[in-house]
Design an enzyme around this catalytic site. Structure first.
Site, PDB file in Angstrom:
ATOM      1  N   LYS A 410       0.850  -1.199   0.000  1.00 31.43           N
ATOM      2  CA  LYS A 410       0.000   0.000   0.000  1.00 31.43           C
ATOM      3  C   LYS A 410       0.888   1.253   0.000  1.00 31.43           C
ATOM      4  O   LYS A 410       0.608   2.223  -0.722  1.00 31.43           O
ATOM      5  CB  LYS A 410      -0.945  -0.004   1.211  1.00 31.43           C
ATOM      6  CG  LYS A 410      -2.098  -1.008   1.057  1.00 31.43           C
ATOM      7  CD  LYS A 410      -3.079  -0.929   2.207  1.00 31.43           C
ATOM      8  CE  LYS A 410      -4.150  -2.003   2.193  1.00 31.43           C
ATOM      9  NZ  LYS A 410      -5.147  -1.936   1.136  1.00 31.43           N
ATOM     10  N   HIS A 453     -13.529   3.471   3.525  1.00 35.33           N
ATOM     11  CA  HIS A 453     -13.749   2.036   3.707  1.00 35.33           C
ATOM     12  C   HIS A 453     -15.100   1.630   3.123  1.00 35.33           C
ATOM     13  O   HIS A 453     -16.151   1.951   3.665  1.00 35.33           O
ATOM     14  CB  HIS A 453     -13.679   1.726   5.219  1.00 35.33           C
ATOM     15  CG  HIS A 453     -13.872   0.287   5.551  1.00 35.33           C
ATOM     16  ND1 HIS A 453     -14.354  -0.149   6.764  1.00 35.33           N
ATOM     17  CD2 HIS A 453     -13.640  -0.836   4.837  1.00 35.33           C
ATOM     18  CE1 HIS A 453     -14.413  -1.461   6.770  1.00 35.33           C
ATOM     19  NE2 HIS A 453     -13.988  -1.904   5.616  1.00 35.33           N
TER      20      HIS A 453
HETATM   21  P1  NAD Z   1      -8.366  -8.521  -4.159  1.00 37.26           P
HETATM   22  O1  NAD Z   1      -7.322  -9.541  -3.843  1.00 37.26           O
HETATM   23  O2  NAD Z   1      -9.621  -8.964  -4.789  1.00 37.26           O
HETATM   24  O3  NAD Z   1      -7.747  -7.389  -5.088  1.00 37.26           O
HETATM   25  C1  NAD Z   1      -6.505  -6.796  -4.901  1.00 37.26           C
HETATM   26  C2  NAD Z   1      -6.030  -6.350  -6.263  1.00 37.26           C
HETATM   27  O4  NAD Z   1      -4.888  -5.542  -6.100  1.00 37.26           O
HETATM   28  C3  NAD Z   1      -5.641  -7.500  -7.192  1.00 37.26           C
HETATM   29  O5  NAD Z   1      -6.321  -7.374  -8.406  1.00 37.26           O
HETATM   30  C4  NAD Z   1      -4.145  -7.275  -7.386  1.00 37.26           C
HETATM   31  O6  NAD Z   1      -3.682  -7.684  -8.652  1.00 37.26           O
HETATM   32  C5  NAD Z   1      -4.048  -5.784  -7.204  1.00 37.26           C
HETATM   33  N1  NAD Z   1      -2.687  -5.331  -6.962  1.00 37.26           N
HETATM   34  C6  NAD Z   1      -1.688  -5.928  -6.279  1.00 37.26           C
HETATM   35  N2  NAD Z   1      -0.565  -5.188  -6.351  1.00 37.26           N
HETATM   36  C7  NAD Z   1      -0.852  -4.102  -7.093  1.00 37.26           C
HETATM   37  C8  NAD Z   1      -0.113  -2.988  -7.539  1.00 37.26           C
HETATM   38  N3  NAD Z   1       1.153  -2.843  -7.230  1.00 37.26           N
HETATM   39  N4  NAD Z   1      -0.742  -2.066  -8.281  1.00 37.26           N
HETATM   40  C9  NAD Z   1      -2.036  -2.209  -8.586  1.00 37.26           C
HETATM   41  N5  NAD Z   1      -2.773  -3.253  -8.222  1.00 37.26           N
HETATM   42  C10 NAD Z   1      -2.212  -4.186  -7.479  1.00 37.26           C
HETATM   43  O7  NAD Z   1      -8.643  -7.772  -2.788  1.00 37.26           O
HETATM   44  P2  NAD Z   1      -9.944  -6.996  -2.318  1.00 37.26           P
HETATM   45  O8  NAD Z   1     -10.842  -7.937  -1.618  1.00 37.26           O
HETATM   46  O9  NAD Z   1     -10.480  -6.206  -3.448  1.00 37.26           O
HETATM   47  O10 NAD Z   1      -9.361  -6.034  -1.190  1.00 37.26           O
HETATM   48  C11 NAD Z   1      -8.610  -4.896  -1.501  1.00 37.26           C
HETATM   49  C12 NAD Z   1      -8.504  -4.013  -0.288  1.00 37.26           C
HETATM   50  O11 NAD Z   1      -9.797  -3.678   0.170  1.00 37.26           O
HETATM   51  C13 NAD Z   1      -7.795  -4.641   0.904  1.00 37.26           C
HETATM   52  O12 NAD Z   1      -7.076  -3.630   1.570  1.00 37.26           O
HETATM   53  C14 NAD Z   1      -8.943  -5.117   1.769  1.00 37.26           C
HETATM   54  O13 NAD Z   1      -8.591  -5.187   3.131  1.00 37.26           O
HETATM   55  C15 NAD Z   1      -9.931  -4.009   1.541  1.00 37.26           C
HETATM   56  N6  NAD Z   1     -11.331  -4.385   1.790  1.00 37.26           N
HETATM   57  C16 NAD Z   1     -11.824  -5.579   1.409  1.00 37.26           C
HETATM   58  C17 NAD Z   1     -13.127  -5.891   1.647  1.00 37.26           C
HETATM   59  C18 NAD Z   1     -13.700  -7.213   1.220  1.00 37.26           C
HETATM   60  O14 NAD Z   1     -14.823  -7.539   1.635  1.00 37.26           O
HETATM   61  N7  NAD Z   1     -13.027  -7.955   0.398  1.00 37.26           N
HETATM   62  C19 NAD Z   1     -13.970  -4.962   2.280  1.00 37.26           C
HETATM   63  C20 NAD Z   1     -13.444  -3.714   2.629  1.00 37.26           C
HETATM   64  C21 NAD Z   1     -12.127  -3.433   2.379  1.00 37.26           C
END
Ligand code: NAD
Length: 714
Positions: A410, A453
């Site tokens: 991040k 969020h």
């Molecule tokens: P995910 O694994 O579905 O997606 C993450 C994406 O980030 C992937 O497509 C990956 O390729 C991409 N990524 C990795 N490195 C990268 C880079 N250097 N540049 C650009 N993209 C990159 O994850 P998610 O479930 O979408 O979660 C993402 C964030 O949201 C996390 O911080 C998570 O804690 C937060 N979040 C998730 C939820 C949930 O219910 N899944 C809810 C609220 C917040």
């Protein structure tokens, strides 16, 4: 004579009644209305012989807003009799209007919801303006009420029981074209002038108009409850409804009673039945909870109560979304839906394209169902630019980072985005667990850094939790707030804290359910009682959705972070169960094929049968009430801790955030209102009992004890 309803008779002897309540932006069914309507009906009756007909319209933007919620929220059980009499008075006025012996037309110039639609139903002919702001329906049920101005009686008589129930018990709203198809209105007009001339023409052609239910030989469409087809539907309807409400929401049940009982008697008796149920609901606690939260507190939030004052409104133009995974794809969709240009960035163009594909899929569905034109879909998709290059973030005034939950990653992507975006761009992280103040240290302008969020699935979940870091400026907070409203979601604002507000409280819910399983309580009972308490999903089912591996990962991260500060997290009885599920039984959750539940291919999920042998103990069963209270109390107590620590600043944010973000039982009006309606002192006593029985985590925080001593709620 008041001027709340203007009375103007034209040369054609048609009286136009224009409802224009003084000093109010919308017309409501308050004391001023009641007096004005009483006088108006009396005058119509007195001048009846010289009248050709009546047109009812409004001078406001909306036709009529409905019951006056300021009045309704105050009605107590002691006021039941005068309230009931007042309701019969309102109904009586509308009944006199529809039985005046002259044709009455509703010229619906704006939204007519609740009481507004009930006025329209008392007119013989209904014409609506074809305008996107015109909505028709009876949303009372969403505030724990029923349509008490004759809405149940007339809708059943207009459409029949089966077709009327979705409008009455689910609060279904419709636009004029759908209302015309459904038989709710008779005509549509393109302009107000056309509407009035159509109304006049209809009156001229129908001098002897009567309501269908007053016509000779009238029968309720589809039949009365004793008609075999209706009887068959009604035999299962209460259990279908109970399955949805779990007995937590009295309104849909009373609506069904009023509809079915009212369909077996004459019109006037049906009105009395409706008034009795309406009085019962209005004086009940659930309606108070729901009106307070879903009306007053939600409006307070949307009006900007948690937004810093004095900062001009900001319109976001171009948003860069980092990470095109589940969350990023959804954030791109809701942003583009609001007309914002989106740059969707992932590690490869393929991954970014895949994220954009999520929007394409949702939109294709709309096109195939006829809800969107292909042109509109194409224009929507053209607003999302997939990329793997930071350079494309050029011109973005907002960055939303949604990459993996990894602090170092991040930090890297946020710093790169800051360099590529506009110099004053706001940088937001969608992290669900990592404190914002720490993440902010990776960027140059920490005052521009904030937490936004979102909740999954982003296109459906109404809430965004805005997290203010230690250095976040008021201007940045205001811009985050404005963006959330721009994408038509509800913002709550919280101070930085591990897990913020929603994830913290959510964690107490899942952990409590899992802890009970660890004690030996039956899994089925935990799941059922959670739903009977009003939670939309049981704690074991939702743990499977989230996955216990993720819970474990967050716990380890928290342990490591706190260790660095010389602190530790309190042991929780849920941890041992999660460890067993992960290490011994290798069942982390749904995505991995199984957790507390089994997910047979093509079949319905069901509890893992082995749970009985591995966890349940015959001598560990506790009362259903204790299971329900443990689930609600632990969340309410954690919410109070958030208030105590200053994470939460407003009661509205706490209540709305708990319901919209984590599905806290909606009938309670939210996690703090749950305490108010339970009675603060009683809540403390019960929490102390739960603490003795089940663990110190139930001990009421000092703030709660203080409030209880003063007899003050939240
Ligand atoms: P995910 O694994 O579905 O997606 C993450 C994406 O980030 C992937 O497509 C990956 O390729 C991409 N990524 C990795 N490195 C990268 C880079 N250097 N540049 C650009 N993209 C990159 O994850 P998610 O479930 O979408 O979660 C993402 C964030 O949201 C996390 O911080 C998570 O804690 C937060 N979040 C998730 C939820 C949930 O219910 N899944 C809810 C609220 C917040």
């Amino acid at each position: 004579m008041t001027d709340a309803i203007r009375y103007e008779k034209g040369q054609d002897n048609i009286v136009v009644l224009t409802i224009d309540m003084p000093g109010q932006s919308a017309n409501t069914m308050n004391a001023v209305y009641r007096e004005a309507m009483g006088q108006t009906v009396a005058r119509l009756e007195a001048e009846k012989d010289s009248i050709a007909g009546v047109i009812v319209t409004s001078a406001k933007k909306t036709f009529f807003a409905g019951g006056d919620l300021n009045e309704l929220i105050k009605v107590t059980k002691a006021d039941a009799k005068p309230f009931y009499d007042m309701i019969l008075n309102i109904k009586g006025q509308l009944r006199r209007l529809e039985t005046l012996g002259k044709p009455v037309v509703a010229a619906i110039n704006g939204a007519a919801l609740g009481g507004g639609w009930e006025i329209c139903l008392a007119c013989h002919h209904r014409i609506a303006l074809d305008n996107s702001s015109v909505q028709l329906g009876l949303p009372e049920v969403t505030l724990g009420l029923l349509p008490g101005g004759g809405g149940v009686v007339r809708m059943v008589r207009l459409l029949g029981l089966e077709k009327a129930l979705p409008y009455l018990a689910e609060g279904k709203k419709v636009r004029p074209d759908a209302a015309l198809k459904a038989g709710l209105i008779h005509d549509i007009a393109a302009t107000p002038d056309e509407m009035l001339s159509k109304a006049r023409a209809w009156i001229a052609a129908n001098p002897a108009a009567v309501q269908p239910w007053d016509a000779k030989g009238y029968k309720i469409p589809g039949g009365t409850p004793s008609t075999p087809a209706v009887a068959q539907m009604l035999a299962i309807a209460p259990s279908v409804l109970r399955d949805k409400t779990k007995g937590c929401f009295p309104a849909p049940e009373k609506i069904m009673c009023a509809a079915v009982e009212g369909a077996q008697v004459d019109f006037d008796t049906a009105q009395i039945i409706e008034a009795r149920y309406f009085t019962e609901l209005t004086t009940g606690q659930v309606a108070k909870n729901m009106i307070g939260t879903f009306w007053f507190q939600l409006n307070e939030i949307n009006a900007g109560s948690s937004r810093p004052q004095g900062i001009p409104q900001y319109v976001t133009k171009k948003v860069g979304v980092l990470g095109a995974g589940m969350m990023g794809a959804g954030i791109a969709y809701v942003s583009a839906a609001a007309g914002i240009e989106v740059v969707l960035k992932d590690v490869s163009i393929e991954a970014a394209e895949k994220g954009k594909g999520y929007s394409a899929k949702l939109l294709d569905k709309k096109v195939s169902r006829g809800h969107m034109t292909a042109d509109k879909r194409d224009a929507f998709l053209a607003r999302i630019k997939p990329t793997a290059s930071d350079a494309d973030l050029d011109g973005c005034d907002l960055i939303i980072e949604a990459v993996f939950e990894d602090r170092a990653l991040k930090a890297k992507v946020n710093a790169a985005a800051e360099a590529a975006a506009l110099p004053d761009a706001v940088i937001a992280s969608n992290t669900s667990t990592l404190p914002i103040t720490g993440l902010a240290t990776a960027v140059q302008k920490q005052d521009k850094f904030i937490g936004l969020h979102f909740f999954s699935p982003v296109d459906k979940m109404p809430l965004v939790e805005i997290i203010k870091g230690a250095k976040t400026s008021d201007e940045t907070l205001a811009r985050g707030f404005d963006y959330v409203l721009q994408i038509k979601k509800t913002p709550i604002v919280v101070e930085d804290s591990r897990g913020f507000f929603t994830s913290r409280v959510f964690g107490t819910f899942t952990n409590e359910g899992i802890a009970m399983l660890g004690e030996g309580v039956s899994a089925a009972m935990i799941e059922n009682e959670a739903r009977k308490a009003g939670m939309p999903v049981g704690p074991l089912a939702i743990s499977d959705e989230v996955s216990m591996s993720l819970m474990d990962h967050i716990r380890k991260q928290t342990v490591a972070d706190l260790a660095a500060e010389g602190k530790s997290i309190p042991e929780h009885p849920a941890f041992a169960v999660i460890d067993l599920m992960l290490k011994e039984y290798k069942r982390p959750g749904k995505a991995a094929g199984g957790g507390f539940y089994e997910y047979p291919e093509g079949g319905k999920k069901h509890l893992w049968p082995e749970l009985k042998a591995r966890f349940e103990k015959a001598d560990a069963q506790i009362s259903q009430e204790d299971v329900r209270d443990r689930i609600l109390f632990i969340q309410a107590i954690e919410t109070v801790r958030c208030v105590e620590e200053g994470v939460l600043k407003s009661v509205a944010d706490a209540n709305i955030g708990s319901i919209f973000g984590i599905g806290f039982a909606a009938w309670t009006g939210g996690a703090l209102q749950f305490i108010n309606q339970y009675g603060v002192k009683d809540f403390v006593a019960r929490a102390q009992y739960l603490a003795e029985q089940y663990g110190e985590r139930f001990l009421p925080p000092a703030l709660l004890l203080e409030r209880a001593a003063k007899g003050e709620g939240f």
